[in-house]
Design a protein around this motif. Structure first.
Motif, PDB file in Angstrom:
ATOM      1  N   MET A  87      61.239  11.710  85.698  1.00  0.00           N
ATOM      2  CA  MET A  87      61.029  10.650  86.680  1.00  0.00           C
ATOM      3  C   MET A  87      62.194  10.656  87.651  1.00  0.00           C
ATOM      4  O   MET A  87      63.319  10.966  87.272  1.00  0.00           O
ATOM      5  N   ALA A  88      61.908  10.315  88.901  1.00  0.00           N
ATOM      6  CA  ALA A  88      62.952  10.283  89.926  1.00  0.00           C
ATOM      7  C   ALA A  88      62.976   8.897  90.545  1.00  0.00           C
ATOM      8  O   ALA A  88      61.937   8.269  90.725  1.00  0.00           O
ATOM      9  N   ARG A  89      64.165   8.433  90.854  1.00  0.00           N
ATOM     10  CA  ARG A  89      64.309   7.150  91.537  1.00  0.00           C
ATOM     11  C   ARG A  89      64.436   7.406  93.029  1.00  0.00           C
ATOM     12  O   ARG A  89      65.235   8.223  93.460  1.00  0.00           O
ATOM     13  N   VAL A  90      63.638   6.697  93.795  1.00  0.00           N
ATOM     14  CA  VAL A  90      63.727   6.730  95.254  1.00  0.00           C
ATOM     15  C   VAL A  90      64.003   5.292  95.659  1.00  0.00           C
ATOM     16  O   VAL A  90      63.103   4.469  95.698  1.00  0.00           O
ATOM     17  N   GLY A  91      65.268   5.010  95.877  1.00  0.00           N
ATOM     18  CA  GLY A  91      65.667   3.621  96.100  1.00  0.00           C
ATOM     19  C   GLY A  91      65.478   2.858  94.800  1.00  0.00           C
ATOM     20  O   GLY A  91      65.985   3.247  93.761  1.00  0.00           O
ATOM     21  N   HIS A  92      64.689   1.808  94.845  1.00  0.00           N
ATOM     22  CA  HIS A  92      64.408   1.024  93.642  1.00  0.00           C
ATOM     23  C   HIS A  92      63.093   1.449  92.992  1.00  0.00           C
ATOM     24  O   HIS A  92      62.715   0.920  91.955  1.00  0.00           O
ATOM     25  N   ARG A  93      62.405   2.373  93.593  1.00  0.00           N
ATOM     26  CA  ARG A  93      61.092   2.777  93.094  1.00  0.00           C
ATOM     27  C   ARG A  93      61.201   4.000  92.193  1.00  0.00           C
ATOM     28  O   ARG A  93      62.066   4.838  92.374  1.00  0.00           O
ATOM     29  N   VAL A  94      60.261   4.095  91.258  1.00  0.00           N
ATOM     30  CA  VAL A  94      60.211   5.238  90.350  1.00  0.00           C
ATOM     31  C   VAL A  94      59.090   6.151  90.821  1.00  0.00           C
ATOM     32  O   VAL A  94      57.977   5.704  91.108  1.00  0.00           O
ATOM     33  N   ARG A  95      59.381   7.432  90.903  1.00  0.00           N
ATOM     34  CA  ARG A  95      58.389   8.430  91.297  1.00  0.00           C
ATOM     35  C   ARG A  95      58.391   9.554  90.268  1.00  0.00           C
ATOM     36  O   ARG A  95      59.389   9.812  89.602  1.00  0.00           O
ATOM     37  N   ILE A  96      57.264  10.246  90.188  1.00  0.00           N
ATOM     38  CA  ILE A  96      57.118  11.339  89.232  1.00  0.00           C
ATOM     39  C   ILE A  96      56.756  12.597  90.022  1.00  0.00           C
ATOM     40  O   ILE A  96      55.818  12.581  90.830  1.00  0.00           O
ATOM     41  N   PRO A  97      57.478  13.705  89.786  1.00  0.00           N
ATOM     42  CA  PRO A  97      57.143  14.951  90.485  1.00  0.00           C
ATOM     43  C   PRO A  97      55.720  15.398  90.145  1.00  0.00           C
ATOM     44  O   PRO A  97      55.259  15.253  89.006  1.00  0.00           O
ATOM     45  N   ALA A  98      55.022  15.938  91.128  1.00  0.00           N
ATOM     46  CA  ALA A  98      53.639  16.397  90.934  1.00  0.00           C
ATOM     47  C   ALA A  98      53.555  17.478  89.855  1.00  0.00           C
ATOM     48  O   ALA A  98      52.532  17.602  89.179  1.00  0.00           O
ATOM     49  N   SER A  99      54.641  18.231  89.661  1.00  0.00           N
ATOM     50  CA  SER A  99      54.630  19.281  88.639  1.00  0.00           C
ATOM     51  C   SER A  99      54.453  18.703  87.236  1.00  0.00           C
ATOM     52  O   SER A  99      53.965  19.386  86.336  1.00  0.00           O
ATOM     53  N   GLU A 100      54.818  17.435  87.040  1.00  0.00           N
ATOM     54  CA  GLU A 100      54.660  16.795  85.737  1.00  0.00           C
ATOM     55  C   GLU A 100      53.182  16.585  85.409  1.00  0.00           C
ATOM     56  O   GLU A 100      52.799  16.603  84.244  1.00  0.00           O
ATOM     57  N   VAL A 101      52.347  16.403  86.420  1.00  0.00           N
ATOM     58  CA  VAL A 101      50.907  16.253  86.195  1.00  0.00           C
ATOM     59  C   VAL A 101      50.376  17.515  85.530  1.00  0.00           C
ATOM     60  O   VAL A 101      49.638  17.454  84.539  1.00  0.00           O
ATOM     61  N   GLU A 102      50.784  18.665  86.056  1.00  0.00           N
ATOM     62  CA  GLU A 102      50.333  19.943  85.508  1.00  0.00           C
ATOM     63  C   GLU A 102      50.767  20.088  84.058  1.00  0.00           C
ATOM     64  O   GLU A 102      49.986  20.554  83.216  1.00  0.00           O
ATOM     65  N   ARG A 103      51.992  19.688  83.747  1.00  0.00           N
ATOM     66  CA  ARG A 103      52.484  19.777  82.359  1.00  0.00           C
ATOM     67  C   ARG A 103      51.644  18.918  81.428  1.00  0.00           C
ATOM     68  O   ARG A 103      51.271  19.342  80.330  1.00  0.00           O
TER      69      ARG A 103
END
Length: 115
Positions: free
Chosen positions: A91-107
């Motif tokens: 998971m990655a933080r962008v400011g106060h928001r949490v985002r998930i790299p699209a590559s994690e969907v494939e995993r």
């Protein structure tokens, strides 16, 4: 009797700084062989640094919101956060928001993690 010093004018301060300028350094000359050796050493350092450099962080177009990730993977929001906290899901933080790299969907879809 006490005399008070007058503050220095801007022009006087400029002249004083100008007169106290650093001395100039004579130009250095190098042989062509020395220049080539320096260039080779710099090239080697650049190659070494590029090998150890981390991959750039994903761009925002490659990042999904938690909601988007849940819709694609059919995982619950709670499960996604649990996987993220355990380190099984990146998971990655962008400011106060949490985002998930699209590559994690494939995993997740390949079954490389316990879903």
């Amino acid at each position: 009797m006490h005399t008070q010093e007058r503050p220095m004018s801007h022009e006087s301060a400029r002249r004083r700084r100008k007169s106290a300028a650093a001395p100039t350094i004579a130009a250095l000359t190098f042989s062509p062989e020395t220049i080539d050796a320096i260039a080779d050493a710099v090239a080697e350092r650049i190659v070494e640094k590029s090998k150890t450099a981390k991959a750039p962080p994903p761009t925002t177009s490659e990042l999904l919101t938690i909601k988007q990730f849940c819709e694609v993977t059919k995982l619950s929001r709670t499960r996604v956060y649990t996987l993220g906290k355990s380190g099984a899901l990146e998971m990655a933080r962008v400011g106060h928001r949490v985002r998930i790299p699209a590559s994690e969907v494939e995993r997740v879809l390949r079954g490389e993690m316990a879903a």
